[in-house]
Write an enzyme that holds these catalytic residues in place. Structure first.
Site, PDB file in Angstrom:
ATOM      1  N   THR A  10      -2.742   5.120  -0.636  1.00 44.33           N
ATOM      2  CA  THR A  10      -1.840   4.677  -1.702  1.00 44.33           C
ATOM      3  C   THR A  10      -2.649   4.557  -2.985  1.00 44.33           C
ATOM      4  O   THR A  10      -3.852   4.331  -2.933  1.00 44.33           O
ATOM      5  CB  THR A  10      -1.241   3.291  -1.377  1.00 44.33           C
ATOM      6  OG1 THR A  10      -0.449   2.852  -2.490  1.00 44.33           O
ATOM      7  CG2 THR A  10      -2.298   2.232  -1.103  1.00 44.33           C
ATOM      8  N   ASN A  12      -1.679   2.289  -5.126  1.00 49.08           N
ATOM      9  CA  ASN A  12      -1.210   0.992  -5.607  1.00 49.08           C
ATOM     10  C   ASN A  12      -2.051  -0.138  -4.990  1.00 49.08           C
ATOM     11  O   ASN A  12      -1.899  -0.477  -3.819  1.00 49.08           O
ATOM     12  CB  ASN A  12       0.277   0.851  -5.231  1.00 49.08           C
ATOM     13  CG  ASN A  12       0.902  -0.403  -5.791  1.00 49.08           C
ATOM     14  OD1 ASN A  12       0.263  -1.443  -5.853  1.00 49.08           O
ATOM     15  ND2 ASN A  12       2.160  -0.306  -6.179  1.00 49.08           N
ATOM     16  N   LYS A  15      -0.273  -3.103  -3.294  1.00 46.60           N
ATOM     17  CA  LYS A  15       0.137  -2.845  -1.902  1.00 46.60           C
ATOM     18  C   LYS A  15      -1.051  -3.082  -0.969  1.00 46.60           C
ATOM     19  O   LYS A  15      -0.903  -3.682   0.095  1.00 46.60           O
ATOM     20  CB  LYS A  15       0.592  -1.391  -1.733  1.00 46.60           C
ATOM     21  CG  LYS A  15       1.915  -1.027  -2.370  1.00 46.60           C
ATOM     22  CD  LYS A  15       2.254   0.438  -2.026  1.00 46.60           C
ATOM     23  CE  LYS A  15       3.550   0.913  -2.620  1.00 46.60           C
ATOM     24  NZ  LYS A  15       3.849   2.340  -2.282  1.00 46.60           N
ATOM     25  N   ASP A  67       6.384   3.989   1.379  1.00 50.45           N
ATOM     26  CA  ASP A  67       7.167   4.103   0.159  1.00 50.45           C
ATOM     27  C   ASP A  67       8.073   2.886   0.109  1.00 50.45           C
ATOM     28  O   ASP A  67       8.608   2.456   1.141  1.00 50.45           O
ATOM     29  CB  ASP A  67       8.000   5.390   0.149  1.00 50.45           C
ATOM     30  CG  ASP A  67       8.393   5.735  -1.274  1.00 50.45           C
ATOM     31  OD1 ASP A  67       7.512   6.090  -2.073  1.00 50.45           O
ATOM     32  OD2 ASP A  67       9.589   5.622  -1.615  1.00 50.45           O
ATOM     33  N   SER A  68       8.198   2.316  -1.060  1.00 46.67           N
ATOM     34  CA  SER A  68       8.942   1.068  -1.148  1.00 46.67           C
ATOM     35  C   SER A  68       9.694   1.004  -2.460  1.00 46.67           C
ATOM     36  O   SER A  68       9.490   1.836  -3.348  1.00 46.67           O
ATOM     37  CB  SER A  68       7.983  -0.119  -1.010  1.00 46.67           C
ATOM     38  OG  SER A  68       6.847   0.076  -1.824  1.00 46.67           O
ATOM     39  N   GLY A 148       5.618  -5.077 -10.050  1.00 48.76           N
ATOM     40  CA  GLY A 148       6.894  -4.357 -10.056  1.00 48.76           C
ATOM     41  C   GLY A 148       8.099  -5.263 -10.293  1.00 48.76           C
ATOM     42  O   GLY A 148       8.181  -5.977 -11.294  1.00 48.76           O
ATOM     43  N   LYS A 169       6.752 -14.763  -0.881  1.00 46.06           N
ATOM     44  CA  LYS A 169       6.730 -13.306  -0.677  1.00 46.06           C
ATOM     45  C   LYS A 169       5.904 -12.947   0.550  1.00 46.06           C
ATOM     46  O   LYS A 169       6.289 -12.106   1.353  1.00 46.06           O
ATOM     47  CB  LYS A 169       6.176 -12.594  -1.925  1.00 46.06           C
ATOM     48  CG  LYS A 169       6.232 -11.086  -1.757  1.00 46.06           C
ATOM     49  CD  LYS A 169       5.714 -10.307  -2.952  1.00 46.06           C
ATOM     50  CE  LYS A 169       5.955  -8.816  -2.717  1.00 46.06           C
ATOM     51  NZ  LYS A 169       5.300  -7.964  -3.698  1.00 46.06           N
TER      52      LYS A 169
HETATM   53  P1  ITT Z   1       1.906   4.988  -3.723  1.00 43.00           P
HETATM   54  O1  ITT Z   1       0.626   5.611  -4.143  1.00 43.00           O
HETATM   55  O2  ITT Z   1       1.821   4.236  -2.428  1.00 43.00           O
HETATM   56  O3  ITT Z   1       3.087   5.930  -3.792  1.00 43.00           O
HETATM   57  P2  ITT Z   1       3.318   3.643  -5.885  1.00 43.00           P
HETATM   58  O4  ITT Z   1       3.002   2.469  -6.753  1.00 43.00           O
HETATM   59  O5  ITT Z   1       3.560   4.966  -6.560  1.00 43.00           O
HETATM   60  O6  ITT Z   1       2.146   3.799  -4.806  1.00 43.00           O
HETATM   61  P3  ITT Z   1       5.975   3.796  -4.686  1.00 43.00           P
HETATM   62  O7  ITT Z   1       6.050   5.244  -4.981  1.00 43.00           O
HETATM   63  O8  ITT Z   1       6.275   3.341  -3.289  1.00 43.00           O
HETATM   64  O9  ITT Z   1       4.525   3.202  -4.995  1.00 43.00           O
HETATM   65  O10 ITT Z   1       6.876   3.034  -5.725  1.00 43.00           O
HETATM   66  C1  ITT Z   1       7.274   1.764  -5.457  1.00 43.00           C
HETATM   67  C2  ITT Z   1       7.779   1.105  -6.712  1.00 43.00           C
HETATM   68  O11 ITT Z   1       8.692   0.083  -6.263  1.00 43.00           O
HETATM   69  C3  ITT Z   1       6.607   0.403  -7.388  1.00 43.00           C
HETATM   70  O12 ITT Z   1       6.262   1.066  -8.556  1.00 43.00           O
HETATM   71  C4  ITT Z   1       7.155  -0.989  -7.669  1.00 43.00           C
HETATM   72  O13 ITT Z   1       7.672  -0.994  -8.975  1.00 43.00           O
HETATM   73  C5  ITT Z   1       8.323  -1.175  -6.715  1.00 43.00           C
HETATM   74  N1  ITT Z   1       7.893  -2.037  -5.601  1.00 43.00           N
HETATM   75  C6  ITT Z   1       7.452  -1.655  -4.360  1.00 43.00           C
HETATM   76  N2  ITT Z   1       7.099  -2.715  -3.631  1.00 43.00           N
HETATM   77  C7  ITT Z   1       7.309  -3.791  -4.393  1.00 43.00           C
HETATM   78  C8  ITT Z   1       7.106  -5.167  -4.214  1.00 43.00           C
HETATM   79  O14 ITT Z   1       6.577  -5.650  -3.110  1.00 43.00           O
HETATM   80  N3  ITT Z   1       7.419  -5.987  -5.206  1.00 43.00           N
HETATM   81  C9  ITT Z   1       7.942  -5.523  -6.356  1.00 43.00           C
HETATM   82  N4  ITT Z   1       8.146  -4.238  -6.629  1.00 43.00           N
HETATM   83  C10 ITT Z   1       7.831  -3.373  -5.659  1.00 43.00           C
END
Ligand code: ITT
Length: 189
Positions: A10, A12, A15, A67-68, A148, A169
């Site tokens: 990831t 992020n 995460k 993915d979230s 996020g 959380k």
């Molecule tokens: P990857 O490299 O894992 O894809 P990413 O940040 O691009 O990392 P995603 O594509 O899964 O992650 O996008 C998820 C979005 O949803 C992320 O940008 C957050 O804004 C939101 N999100 C996911 N989990 C969250 C959480 O626990 N709390 C708040 N917002 C969240």
């Protein structure tokens, strides 16, 4: 599972922090990867596609991606929206803009979703695990913890946002629920 190491791919860091806390007892190694995200419909579609981009690149036995995002009922029909588009939706509107377009909405129900994909190289299996937490979108941005959507998401049964109380959380989040299932799977190996 003998070798308790997993690789979580990831870009992020938020995460990664949360997952390390949930998967205590495992060695979670994280690697950043610039995923190309397909314009599918479901979190599961995106997770499969993410896995397909990395399983040949890394040698570890257990490879994990996720993915979230958030699903806001008033914007959703048979599809989940913004769902897999949570990131571009937030980037385009910011939290202020999202609250603005929801100003007159009486239905503020929402849920946070986390879908995890685990590739097990030894069995060549892919397992998917989903965690969801229901709640509502707040009227105002509250709290600066988390990331996020956390400052505008109030989990059901509480009156504070995830951005105000990271402890809440950590107990009931979508990610906690999904990765507890991952933990059970890993322990069953
Ligand atoms: P990857 O490299 O894992 O894809 P990413 O940040 O691009 O990392 P995603 O594509 O899964 O992650 O996008 C998820 C979005 O949803 C992320 O940008 C957050 O804004 C939101 N999100 C996911 N989990 C969250 C959480 O626990 N709390 C708040 N917002 C969240």
């Amino acid at each position: 599972m003998k070798d308790k190491e997993i690789i979580f791919i990831t870009s992020n860091e938020d995460k990664v922090k949360e997952v390390k806390e949930i998967l205590q007892g495992f060695r979670v190694v994280s690697k950043s990867f610039p995923f190309i995200e397909i314009q599918g419909r479901s979190f599961e579609d995106v997770v499969f596609h993410k896995l397909s981009q990395v399983i040949e690149l890394y040698e570890e036995n257990i490879i994990v991606v996720e993915d979230s995002g958030i699903v806001i009922d008033t914007f959703s029909r048979s599809y989940e929206f913004p769902g897999i588009y949570s990131k571009p939706f937030l980037n385009a509107l910011n939290l202020e803009g999202i609250l603005d377009i929801m100003k007159n909405k009486t239905n503020r129900d929402a849920r946070m979703v986390c879908c995890v994909g685990v590739f097990n190289r030894l069995s060549l299996e892919i397992k998917l695990f989903r965690g969801e937490v229901r709640g509502v979108i707040s009227d105002k941005i509250k709290g600066s913890r988390g990331f996020g959507y956390d400052p505008i998401f109030i989990p059901r049964g509480y009156d504070v946002t995830f951005g105000e109380d990271p402890k809440i959380k950590s107990i009931l989040s979508h990610r906690k629920l999904a990765f507890e299932k991952v933990k059970d799977y890993l322990l069953s190996l």
